[in-house]
Write a protein that holds these residues in place. Structure first.
Motif, mmCIF file in Angstrom:
data_model
loop_
_atom_site.group_PDB
_atom_site.id
_atom_site.type_symbol
_atom_site.label_atom_id
_atom_site.label_comp_id
_atom_site.label_asym_id
_atom_site.label_seq_id
_atom_site.Cartn_x
_atom_site.Cartn_y
_atom_site.Cartn_z
ATOM 1 N N ILE A 70 45.946 39.472 51.362
ATOM 2 C CA ILE A 70 45.413 38.794 50.364
ATOM 3 C C ILE A 70 43.859 38.919 50.629
ATOM 4 O O ILE A 70 43.017 39.255 49.756
ATOM 5 N N VAL A 71 43.480 38.743 51.969
ATOM 6 C CA VAL A 71 41.969 38.893 52.388
ATOM 7 C C VAL A 71 41.614 40.153 51.769
ATOM 8 O O VAL A 71 40.501 40.839 51.614
ATOM 9 N N ALA A 72 42.427 41.618 52.228
ATOM 10 C CA ALA A 72 42.195 42.842 52.251
ATOM 11 C C ALA A 72 42.076 43.028 50.554
ATOM 12 O O ALA A 72 41.121 43.792 50.188
ATOM 13 N N ILE A 73 43.075 42.472 49.834
ATOM 14 C CA ILE A 73 43.052 42.718 48.357
ATOM 15 C C ILE A 73 41.840 42.172 47.734
ATOM 16 O O ILE A 73 41.094 42.436 46.812
ATOM 17 N N GLY A 74 41.745 40.895 48.220
ATOM 18 C CA GLY A 74 40.496 40.241 47.731
ATOM 19 C C GLY A 74 38.734 40.906 48.061
ATOM 20 O O GLY A 74 38.115 41.085 47.191
ATOM 21 N N ALA A 75 39.008 41.542 49.162
ATOM 22 C CA ALA A 75 37.676 42.395 49.423
ATOM 23 C C ALA A 75 37.708 43.726 48.594
ATOM 24 O O ALA A 75 36.513 43.851 48.173
ATOM 25 N N VAL A 76 38.696 44.265 48.712
ATOM 26 C CA VAL A 76 38.621 45.775 47.967
ATOM 27 C C VAL A 76 38.704 45.456 46.325
ATOM 28 O O VAL A 76 38.031 46.148 45.607
ATOM 29 N N PHE A 77 39.411 44.659 45.726
ATOM 30 C CA PHE A 77 39.493 44.442 44.381
ATOM 31 C C PHE A 77 38.985 43.518 43.682
ATOM 32 O O PHE A 77 38.834 43.627 42.419
ATOM 33 N N LEU A 78 38.642 42.333 44.304
ATOM 34 C CA LEU A 78 38.193 41.294 43.748
ATOM 35 C C LEU A 78 36.723 40.825 44.027
ATOM 36 O O LEU A 78 36.282 39.774 43.674
ATOM 37 N N GLY A 79 35.953 41.751 44.910
ATOM 38 C CA GLY A 79 34.752 41.557 45.289
ATOM 39 C C GLY A 79 34.434 40.468 46.301
ATOM 40 O O GLY A 79 33.381 40.052 46.210
ATOM 41 N N GLU A 80 35.298 40.008 46.845
ATOM 42 C CA GLU A 80 35.083 38.953 47.778
ATOM 43 C C GLU A 80 34.584 39.624 49.027
ATOM 44 O O GLU A 80 34.846 40.520 49.571
ATOM 45 N N SER A 81 33.863 38.353 49.552
ATOM 46 C CA SER A 81 33.016 39.184 50.941
ATOM 47 C C SER A 81 33.973 39.047 52.039
ATOM 48 O O SER A 81 34.932 37.888 52.124
ATOM 49 N N VAL A 82 33.828 39.794 52.911
ATOM 50 C CA VAL A 82 34.414 39.584 54.313
ATOM 51 C C VAL A 82 33.389 39.875 55.527
ATOM 52 O O VAL A 82 32.893 40.995 55.867
ATOM 53 N N GLY A 83 33.053 38.821 56.262
ATOM 54 C CA GLY A 83 32.008 38.999 57.268
ATOM 55 C C GLY A 83 32.741 38.850 58.493
ATOM 56 O O GLY A 83 34.271 38.716 58.742
ATOM 57 N N PRO A 84 32.172 38.871 59.640
ATOM 58 C CA PRO A 84 32.427 38.859 61.012
ATOM 59 C C PRO A 84 33.467 37.437 61.380
ATOM 60 O O PRO A 84 34.642 37.604 62.021
#
Length: 107
Positions: A70-84
């Motif tokens: 879900i984190v990966a999908i959020g980052a790739v398709f939903l524009g959610e940020s993924v930081g350190p």
């Protein structure tokens, strides 16, 4: 076979969770139907999988892999940020899943 069912259950849960935003609070028919069907299928298959897989192991895989997906999908398709910090959290979840699976069958 139980692990195949668990894998399909995780996939169904990830698809259902990915559809939640598009349901617009369960006011849009087809995304809502897809979401509910996905969750129903996920829980049905999870229930079948835990007939052979210990519940703790199955749930560790379910939650860990589902969260990472879900984190990966959020980052790739939903524009959610993924930081350190978020990536560290996901790494810790995955490490926990590995530890539970390595020790899950021992008494």
């Amino acid at each position: 076979m139980a692990y195949v069912l668990l894998g399909i259950a995780i996939l169904a849960e990830v698809v259902a969770t990915s559809l939640i935003r598009s349901t617009a609070g369960f006011t849009r028919l087809w995304p809502t139907v897809g979401c509910l069907v996905g969750y129903a299928l996920a829980f049905l298959l999870l229930a079948q999988a835990v007939k052979e897989i210990p519940v703790g192991v199955a749930y560790a895989l379910w939650s860990g892999l589902g969260t990472a997906a879900i984190v990966a999908i959020g980052a790739v398709f939903l524009g959610e940020s993924v930081g350190p910090v978020k990536l560290t959290g996901i790494a810790l979840i995955i490490a926990g899943v590995v530890i539970v699976n390595l020790t899950g069958e021992q008494h």
